[in-house]
Structures are given as C-alpha cells and as structure tokens.
Design a protein around this motif. Structure first.
Motif, short mmCIF file in Angstrom:
data_model
loop_
_atom_site.label_atom_id
_atom_site.label_comp_id
_atom_site.label_asym_id
_atom_site.label_seq_id
_atom_site.Cartn_x
_atom_site.Cartn_y
_atom_site.Cartn_z
N PRO A 250 0.53 -14.89 33.46
CA PRO A 250 1.94 -14.48 33.47
C PRO A 250 2.56 -14.39 32.08
O PRO A 250 3.40 -13.52 31.83
N TYR A 251 2.15 -15.28 31.17
CA TYR A 251 2.72 -15.22 29.82
C TYR A 251 2.23 -13.99 29.08
O TYR A 251 3.01 -13.30 28.41
N SER A 252 0.95 -13.67 29.20
CA SER A 252 0.42 -12.47 28.56
C SER A 252 1.09 -11.22 29.11
O SER A 252 1.40 -10.28 28.36
N ARG A 253 1.33 -11.19 30.42
CA ARG A 253 2.00 -10.03 31.03
C ARG A 253 3.41 -9.89 30.48
O ARG A 253 3.89 -8.79 30.22
N ALA A 254 4.09 -11.02 30.29
CA ALA A 254 5.45 -10.97 29.75
C ALA A 254 5.46 -10.46 28.32
O ALA A 254 6.31 -9.65 27.94
#
Length: 340
Positions: A250-254
């Motif tokens: 989720p952090y990489s997607r953000a």
C-alpha cells in the motif's frame, strides 16, 4: 568473459543493517540489499524513511555516536569490521558517493580541478600535474571541457556542478557509485541529461549504482531494481518498472500514485497522495509501522510486525495482505484500470 559474468558474489551485499542514533532514533532497521556490477538499484521513500542514513552507513560516514550493526560486504569484505586505514582506502577507490546539493559539497574557494585532483593525490602515487591532467580527462568524460579545471564552483551552472560531483566520484576508479538525490533542484532537461550520463557511465565502466530519490518515476526509468523504504525498512522490492507500475504494498502504491502519468488524465487531475508523515523513529508504532496511514489496514496490522515475503516473481513486500496470489490480483487490477 565479462567481469559481471565471472563474479561469484554481488559487488555489494548488505545484511540486517541497523542504524540507531543517540536518543534511540532507529533510522535503519534490518535492511538487506544486493548490488551487482553493471546493475542499478534505486531506493525510494519519503524524507525521514532512512534512505540517506543507509547511504552514509555504507561508507561509514555516519556521525559519532551512531550505533551500526549488521554486515556491509563490499567485494566480500565487511566494511563495518575494517580498520580506519582500510575504510579510507575503500572510500573513493572502492566506492564513492555523489551527494545532493553540489554547491554545498564543493569548496567555493578552490578551483574544481584541484578538488577533483585531491582524492587522486590521496589514493594514488602520482604528481600534482598528472592529477590535474586526470581531472581534465574526467571533466571531458562527464561532458565538460577540460579547460574548466580552472573554474570556481560559482562560475558553473547547477547541472555543470553536478557533473563535477560525478567526475569526483569517478576520480579513483571505484566499482560502486552511491548517488544521493543526484538531480535535486535541477530543471527537467538538465535532470534528464544527468540521468543519461549516469546510465552511460554504469554501462561503459561496469559500475554498480545505488541511486536514492523520492521520485519513483526517475528511479523506474533509470534503475534495474527498486527498493521502497518506510520507517527505516524496505517494504517492497523488485524490478523497478514493475514496482512503479504495479506496486503491491500500500505504501508503494501511494508513492507511485502521487506522480501524475503523462497521457493519463485521471492521474493528472486527481493525483493520489497519502496524508500524514512517516513516524518518529524514536517512537515507532506497534505492529506494522505503516498501519496508522494505511488505507487497507486491519486490526492485525496494529499488532503484527511485517517482514518481506514473496509477492511475485523476483518481488517481495512486507504486508500482511500480500502474497503471490494477492500480488497477481493487484497486477490484474492495475492492468484493468489502465485499459478502461
């Protein structure tokens, strides 16, 4: 046969690297990385996620008082176990670093030729005249006239100063280059030139490269592999283009969604982002350190810390919701959005 093909071990292998500053700030926590000769590793993340601390730790450039543990194997030798004389020999000659902000890294009262020649004189048996001649050759190698050896830093543009920093990094023929935000504050045209120059040098000289940036788009375009850091840890890593285009953590997607994509009106007019900031390294939250900001967090995320797990071919991610099956589903969803 090339050097890369006969090398038995990676040029750089980092194992369980941990850095704690006085006061208990855990800036880097158990990082594992590898870099091979002729390959480029990108490290991404917000400010405060431990990227620059990691870079400084690789050459033991951290301030006094920082506690470092783990292994940093450069050509099989542990940098952390070296005596100071060995460390000084490794710097510049084994591995060198290109710092962000060239104007702050160059000495304003010395000519750039003298500054490039300084490490050559320290690490090789040569004359001052030969070192100055070599400085001119290095300037030509990075696209500047050799005559600029007599220039002062203020007489050069921002892009030219950054080229000087790259020339200095190459001065003693290192095998590994660490570039910490090498295109900061440069306009997009000069930024592109610097990135192409770095790629060219890596290919021609079979160098290993670690490039640190907050810009996933730059790293995906320049590097072979990408590691995303959050709160001192790598939370996702894999082929750079795949991590950027189809992130599973989720952090990489953000991070990826925060950059508008050319030709994609949806991302241009409604760029995604992430509220809040990385946690204080002195008081990290329990469980997964990303869970207070994570839009997909569950109750278990608040109590269960996460380690890297397989998230597809050549990919890893540290998330309770990520595994091979979930990674494939995330990639399929991303492809469906891109074609809709």
């Amino acid at each position: 046969m090339s050097t890369t093909s006969i090398r038995k071990t990676p040029l750089l292998r980092v194992r369980d690297l941990t850095v704690t500053y006085p006061g208990g700030a855990r800036a880097v926590r158990g990082v594992d990385l590898e870099v091979e000769a002729g390959r480029k590793l990108g490290i991404a993340g917000e400010s405060g996620c431990g990227k620059s601390t990691l870079a400084l730790a690789l050459l033991r450039l951290l301030p006094a008082g920082a506690e470092v543990s783990g292994e940093i194997l450069l050509n099989g030798e542990d940098v952390l176990a070296m005596k100071w004389g060995q460390v000084r020999a490794v710097r510049w000659a084994g591995a060198s670093i290109v710092f962000q902000g060239a104007m702050h890294s160059l000495n304003a009262v010395h000519r750039i030729g003298d500054q490039i020649a300084e490490p050559i004189l320290l690490h090789t048996e040569t004359t001052r005249a030969a070192a100055r001649e070599r400085a001119g050759e290095l300037l030509e190698q990075v696209g500047l006239p050799a005559a600029r050896v007599d220039a002062y830093p203020h007489e050069l543009s921002g892009g030219q100063r950054q080229r000087v920093m790259i020339a200095m990094a190459l001065a003693c023929g290192p095998e590994l280059i660490i570039a910490d935000e090498p295109t900061t504050a440069l306009d997009v045209m000069i930024q592109a030139q610097i990135l192409r120059l770095i790629e060219q040098l890596v290919a021609e000289q079979d160098l290993g490269l670690i490039m640190i940036s907050h810009d996933l788009a730059v790293l995906s375009d320049t590097c072979d592999r990408l590691a995303v850091m959050y709160a001192g840890r790598v939370v996702e890593q894999g082929p750079a283009s795949e991590v950027y285009a189809r992130a599973v953590h989720p952090y990489s997607r953000a991070l990826s969604g925060a950059f508008p994509r050319i030709g994609d009106p949806a991302s241009r007019f409604a760029p995604q982002g992430l509220p809040g900031d990385p946690p204080d390294p002195v008081a990290l939250p329990a469980g997964c350190t990303f869970h207070p900001r994570c839009p997909s967090a569950t109750e278990a995320c608040a109590t269960q810390d996460q380690v890297l797990r397989v998230a597809g071919p050549g990919r890893e991610a540290a998330c309770l919701l990520v595994g091979p099956r979930e990674a494939g589903a995330a990639e399929g969803a991303e492809e469906a959005r891109s074609t809709s």
